[in-house]
Design a protein around this motif. Structure first.
Motif, mmCIF file in Angstrom:
data_model
loop_
_atom_site.group_PDB
_atom_site.id
_atom_site.type_symbol
_atom_site.label_atom_id
_atom_site.label_comp_id
_atom_site.label_asym_id
_atom_site.label_seq_id
_atom_site.Cartn_x
_atom_site.Cartn_y
_atom_site.Cartn_z
ATOM 1 N N ALA A 44 0.832 -1.207 0.000
ATOM 2 C CA ALA A 44 0.000 0.000 0.000
ATOM 3 C C ALA A 44 0.868 1.259 0.000
ATOM 4 O O ALA A 44 0.593 2.220 -0.736
ATOM 5 N N LEU A 45 1.931 1.267 0.809
ATOM 6 C CA LEU A 45 2.836 2.418 0.842
ATOM 7 C C LEU A 45 3.542 2.582 -0.499
ATOM 8 O O LEU A 45 3.726 3.709 -0.990
ATOM 9 N N PHE A 46 3.932 1.473 -1.109
ATOM 10 C CA PHE A 46 4.575 1.528 -2.425
ATOM 11 C C PHE A 46 3.601 2.076 -3.469
ATOM 12 O O PHE A 46 3.999 2.842 -4.361
ATOM 13 N N THR A 47 2.335 1.704 -3.366
ATOM 14 C CA THR A 47 1.318 2.208 -4.288
ATOM 15 C C THR A 47 1.147 3.714 -4.149
ATOM 16 O O THR A 47 1.045 4.444 -5.145
ATOM 17 N N LEU A 48 1.119 4.205 -2.906
ATOM 18 C CA LEU A 48 1.015 5.654 -2.677
ATOM 19 C C LEU A 48 2.239 6.385 -3.218
ATOM 20 O O LEU A 48 2.125 7.494 -3.759
ATOM 21 N N PHE A 49 3.417 5.773 -3.086
ATOM 22 C CA PHE A 49 4.642 6.370 -3.621
ATOM 23 C C PHE A 49 4.566 6.473 -5.149
ATOM 24 O O PHE A 49 4.929 7.511 -5.734
ATOM 25 N N ILE A 50 4.089 5.393 -5.785
ATOM 26 C CA ILE A 50 3.934 5.409 -7.245
ATOM 27 C C ILE A 50 2.950 6.498 -7.667
ATOM 28 O O ILE A 50 3.172 7.229 -8.648
ATOM 29 N N ALA A 51 1.851 6.611 -6.916
ATOM 30 C CA ALA A 51 0.839 7.625 -7.252
ATOM 31 C C ALA A 51 1.409 9.032 -7.145
ATOM 32 O O ALA A 51 1.157 9.894 -7.999
ATOM 33 N N PHE A 52 2.183 9.280 -6.088
ATOM 34 C CA PHE A 52 2.728 10.625 -5.868
ATOM 35 C C PHE A 52 3.828 10.962 -6.868
ATOM 36 O O PHE A 52 3.915 12.088 -7.358
ATOM 37 N N SER A 53 4.682 9.978 -7.192
ATOM 38 C CA SER A 53 5.827 10.237 -8.073
ATOM 39 C C SER A 53 5.438 10.265 -9.552
ATOM 40 O O SER A 53 5.956 11.070 -10.320
ATOM 41 N N SER A 54 4.501 9.386 -9.959
ATOM 42 C CA SER A 54 4.129 9.318 -11.378
ATOM 43 C C SER A 54 3.044 10.315 -11.759
ATOM 44 O O SER A 54 2.936 10.708 -12.925
ATOM 45 N N GLN A 55 2.208 10.695 -10.777
ATOM 46 C CA GLN A 55 1.076 11.592 -11.041
ATOM 47 C C GLN A 55 0.165 11.043 -12.141
ATOM 48 O O GLN A 55 -0.392 11.789 -12.944
ATOM 49 N N ASN A 56 0.062 9.720 -12.181
ATOM 50 C CA ASN A 56 -0.753 9.055 -13.203
ATOM 51 C C ASN A 56 -1.615 8.005 -12.517
ATOM 52 O O ASN A 56 -1.100 7.136 -11.809
ATOM 53 N N TRP A 57 -2.913 8.081 -12.748
ATOM 54 C CA TRP A 57 -3.818 7.192 -12.018
ATOM 55 C C TRP A 57 -3.788 5.758 -12.555
ATOM 56 O O TRP A 57 -4.115 4.821 -11.825
ATOM 57 N N LYS A 58 -3.363 5.553 -13.815
ATOM 58 C CA LYS A 58 -3.390 4.211 -14.393
ATOM 59 C C LYS A 58 -2.409 3.258 -13.708
ATOM 60 O O LYS A 58 -2.822 2.187 -13.238
ATOM 61 N N PRO A 59 -1.105 3.604 -13.617
ATOM 62 C CA PRO A 59 -0.216 2.693 -12.870
ATOM 63 C C PRO A 59 -0.573 2.622 -11.391
ATOM 64 O O PRO A 59 -0.377 1.587 -10.746
ATOM 65 N N SER A 60 -1.107 3.719 -10.868
ATOM 66 C CA SER A 60 -1.505 3.727 -9.458
ATOM 67 C C SER A 60 -2.627 2.736 -9.200
ATOM 68 O O SER A 60 -2.618 1.987 -8.215
ATOM 69 N N PHE A 61 -3.581 2.710 -10.104
ATOM 70 C CA PHE A 61 -4.693 1.777 -9.952
ATOM 71 C C PHE A 61 -4.212 0.337 -10.133
ATOM 72 O O PHE A 61 -4.675 -0.571 -9.437
ATOM 73 N N ALA A 62 -3.264 0.131 -11.057
ATOM 74 C CA ALA A 62 -2.717 -1.215 -11.265
ATOM 75 C C ALA A 62 -2.030 -1.720 -10.002
ATOM 76 O O ALA A 62 -2.226 -2.873 -9.584
ATOM 77 N N PHE A 63 -1.247 -0.849 -9.356
ATOM 78 C CA PHE A 63 -0.583 -1.250 -8.121
ATOM 79 C C PHE A 63 -1.572 -1.396 -6.972
ATOM 80 O O PHE A 63 -1.332 -2.165 -6.036
ATOM 81 N N LEU A 64 -2.681 -0.654 -7.036
ATOM 82 C CA LEU A 64 -3.722 -0.817 -6.020
ATOM 83 C C LEU A 64 -4.336 -2.215 -6.104
ATOM 84 O O LEU A 64 -4.573 -2.871 -5.079
ATOM 85 N N VAL A 65 -4.568 -2.693 -7.317
ATOM 86 C CA VAL A 65 -5.093 -4.045 -7.508
ATOM 87 C C VAL A 65 -4.082 -5.074 -7.012
ATOM 88 O O VAL A 65 -4.449 -6.075 -6.367
ATOM 89 N N ILE A 66 -2.792 -4.816 -7.294
ATOM 90 C CA ILE A 66 -1.741 -5.723 -6.812
ATOM 91 C C ILE A 66 -1.700 -5.736 -5.288
ATOM 92 O O ILE A 66 -1.517 -6.785 -4.662
ATOM 93 N N THR A 67 -1.898 -4.567 -4.680
ATOM 94 C CA THR A 67 -1.928 -4.476 -3.215
ATOM 95 C C THR A 67 -3.062 -5.318 -2.644
ATOM 96 O O THR A 67 -2.883 -6.053 -1.668
ATOM 97 N N TYR A 68 -4.221 -5.228 -3.281
ATOM 98 C CA TYR A 68 -5.366 -6.018 -2.829
ATOM 99 C C TYR A 68 -5.098 -7.510 -2.997
ATOM 100 O O TYR A 68 -5.384 -8.317 -2.109
ATOM 101 N N ALA A 69 -4.495 -7.868 -4.143
ATOM 102 C CA ALA A 69 -4.215 -9.284 -4.412
ATOM 103 C C ALA A 69 -3.109 -9.827 -3.510
ATOM 104 O O ALA A 69 -3.066 -11.031 -3.231
ATOM 105 N N SER A 70 -2.224 -8.937 -3.032
ATOM 106 C CA SER A 70 -1.110 -9.386 -2.188
ATOM 107 C C SER A 70 -1.604 -10.046 -0.906
ATOM 108 O O SER A 70 -0.958 -10.963 -0.385
ATOM 109 N N TYR A 71 -2.746 -9.582 -0.397
ATOM 110 C CA TYR A 71 -3.303 -10.187 0.822
ATOM 111 C C TYR A 71 -3.617 -11.664 0.583
ATOM 112 O O TYR A 71 -3.276 -12.530 1.391
ATOM 113 N N TYR A 72 -4.256 -11.945 -0.547
ATOM 114 C CA TYR A 72 -4.666 -13.319 -0.834
ATOM 115 C C TYR A 72 -3.468 -14.205 -1.188
ATOM 116 O O TYR A 72 -3.418 -15.365 -0.784
ATOM 117 N N PHE A 73 -2.500 -13.644 -1.930
ATOM 118 C CA PHE A 73 -1.317 -14.436 -2.264
ATOM 119 C C PHE A 73 -0.541 -14.804 -1.001
ATOM 120 O O PHE A 73 -0.119 -15.954 -0.829
#
Length: 391
Positions: free
Chosen positions: A211-240
Motif C-alpha cells: 500500500a505504501l509503495f502504491t502511494l509512492f507510485i501515485a505521488f511520483s508518477s502523477q498518473n492514475w493508471k499505474p496507481s490503480f494497477a498497483f492498487l489491484v496488486i496491493t489487494y491481491a497481495s493479501y490473498y497471495f
C-alpha cells in the motif's frame, strides 16, 4: 381490474423524489432569475420529469388468469409505449411465497419453478403498501401452503437440527431433492483454511508495504493508471500471502492426510482441523454437534430491474466433539454442501443456522478498494491543492 392486485415497486416510489427535486430546482431557478433566463438545461430537466412520469415498475397479481406480471415499462395516458422488461410467473408453479415488512418497506419473496424446470426466486420490494402486499400473498398462498409454512415455523422455533429433507429444501439444486449420493471422502483445501492468528501480523505487514509503495507510485508518477494497477496488486497481495502461509502452516508432516472420511460408524477428522495438530477418529457418540452456518446470496435477474434471485450457501462448518472443537471450515476450503449432505445421510447430528454474514465478502472489499482509489486521486492532485492554497 377488480380481480387484480397492483403493487408499485420501491424504484417507482423513488422516482417521485427525483421528480420533486427537479421541479423544486426549476421553480427556484424561475424565482431567482425569471423566465427570461430559461435555457437548454432547464429544457432537459423538463424532459427528465416527463420521462420519469411515464416510467412504471409494478407487480400485478391477476386472479382471472392465475398469473403474476411484473412490468418495467413506459406508459403514456395508460397506454404502454415501450417495455424495458417483463416477467410472468404462473401461480401454479409457485412453491412458496412470503412477505416481510421492514418498517415502511415490504419485501415479497416468490419461490417458483421456471419454464426450464429450475427452482428460482423473484424478490419484489414496495413502499408503504403492506396491506396490499399481504393481501396478494394471502391470496396466492393455498390453505395447504399456509399450514405447511406454520408447521415449518413451529419446528424451526423448537430446534435447528437438520435432516436430509430440511437440507434438501434449503439446497435443492445441490442435493437433487435428497436423492444424491453420499460421499465418503471429502478433501480439504489447505490454502483456503482460516488464517492463523499468529500469522495475521505478517500478512498485514506485507499488505501495508504494498500500500505504501502504491502511494509512492501515485505521488511520483502523477498518473492514475499505474496507481490503480498497483492498487489491484496491493489487494491481491493479501490473498497471495494468505495462500502461501496457510498452505505451509496446515501441512502436517506427521499426519499429512487432508480429507474428512465418513462412514456409518466413524468419522475421521484430519490433524489440520485442530490446534494441537492431532487427527481424530470419532464415533457418533463422541460428536457433540456439527454446527453449519448458511445464508442467501442475492443476484439481480438479467434484463430485469428490481428483481433478484437468491441462492443458498454454506458459509462455515465447525465440529464440536468430546475430544476438542475444530477450527471453522469455510465454503472455500471444502465442498461444504456435499460434506453436510453426506453427514446427514450417515445420521450424524448437524445443526443449520442462518447467519447475517455475507457469502462473498469481496462485495465489501470493492468499496474499500474504491475508497483507496479516491485517496490515490487526492494524492496525485496534492501538488495542485498546495499551489491553489498558496495562491
Amino acid at each position: 381490474m377488480a380481480n387484480s392486485i397492483i403493487l408499485k415497486s420501491l424504484l417507482e416510489t423513488i422516482k417521485w423524489l427525483l421528480i420533486w427535486l427537479t421541479v423544486a430546482g426549476l421553480v427556484l431557478g424561475v424565482l431567482s432569475q425569471g423566465l427570461i433566463f430559461f435555457d437548454t438545461s432547464d429544457g432537459l430537466d423538463i424532459l427528465l420529469i416527463l420521462a420519469l412520469l411515464m416510467f412504471q415498475h409494478r407487480l400485478k397479481f391477476d386472479e382471472h388468469n392465475n398469473q403474476i406480471d411484473v412490468n418495467f415499462a413506459a406508459y403514456f395516458f395508460k397506454k404502454k409505449i415501450f417495455t424495458f422488461s417483463q416477467h410472468t410467473i404462473d401461480t401454479s408453479t409457485i412453491n412458496t411465497i412470503s412477505c416481510q415488512d421492514n418498517k415502511a418497506i415490504s419485501v415479497i419473496d416468490i419461490n417458483y419453478t421456471s419454464a426450464e424446470g429450475k427452482l428460482s426466486t423473484y424478490t419484489f420490494r414496495c413502499f408503504k403498501q403492506a396491506k396490499q402486499a399481504q393481501l396478494a400473498v394471502n391470496k396466492l398462498s393455498t390453505v395447504e401452503r399456509v399450514y405447511t409454512a406454520k408447521r415449518e415455523e413451529v419446528e424451526a422455533e423448537k430446534t435447528n437440527s437438520a435432516t436430509v429433507n430440511k437440507f434438501s429444501k434449503i439446497f435443492p439444486q445441490n442435493t437433487i431433492l435428497g436423492n444424491a449420493e453420499a460421499k465418503n471422502n471429502i478433501p480439504i483445501l489447505r490454502c483456503a483454511l482460516p488464517l492463523p492468528r499468529s500469522k495475521k501480523n505478517l500478512v498485514h505487514f506485507i499488505v501495508v508495504c504494498f500500500a505504501l509503495f502504491t502511494l509512492f507510485i501515485a505521488f511520483s508518477s502523477q498518473n492514475w493508471k499505474p496507481s490503480f494497477a498497483f492498487l489491484v496488486i496491493t489487494y491481491a497481495s493479501y490473498y497471495f500471502a494468505r495462500i502461501i502461509i496457510c498452505n505451509k502452516y496446515y501441512f502436517i508432516k506427521a499426519a499429512p492426510l487432508s480429507s474428512i472420511i465418513i462412514n456409518d460408524y466413524e468419522l475421521y477428522l484430519p490433524a489440520l482441523l485442530f490446534t494441537d495438530k492431532t487427527p481424530r477418529t470419532l464415533t457418533r457418540q463422541e460428536i457433540t454437534s456439527i454446527d453449519a452456518a448458511w445464508n442467501y446470496n442475492y443476484e439481480s435477474i438479467e434484463g430485469s430491474i428490481g428483481g433478484a434471485t437468491k441462492s443458498s450457501h454454506l458459509i462455515s462448518l465447525v465440529f464440536k466433539t468430546t475430544k476438542g472443537q475444530s477450527i471453522p471450515l469455510s465454503h472455500w476450503s471444502v465442498d461444504s454442501k456435499a460434506l453436510v449432505f453426506s453427514l446427514l445421510k450417515h445420521k450424524y447430528p448437524v445443526s443449520l443456522d442462518r447467519t447475517t454474514q455475507m457469502v462473498y465478502p469481496i462485495k465489501k472489499h470493492v468499496g474499500l478498494v474504491l475508497g483507496l482509489f479516491i485517496v490515490i486521486i487526492n494524492v496525485i492532485n496534492l501538488p495542485n491543492y498546495i499551489s491553489l492554497f498558496n495562491s
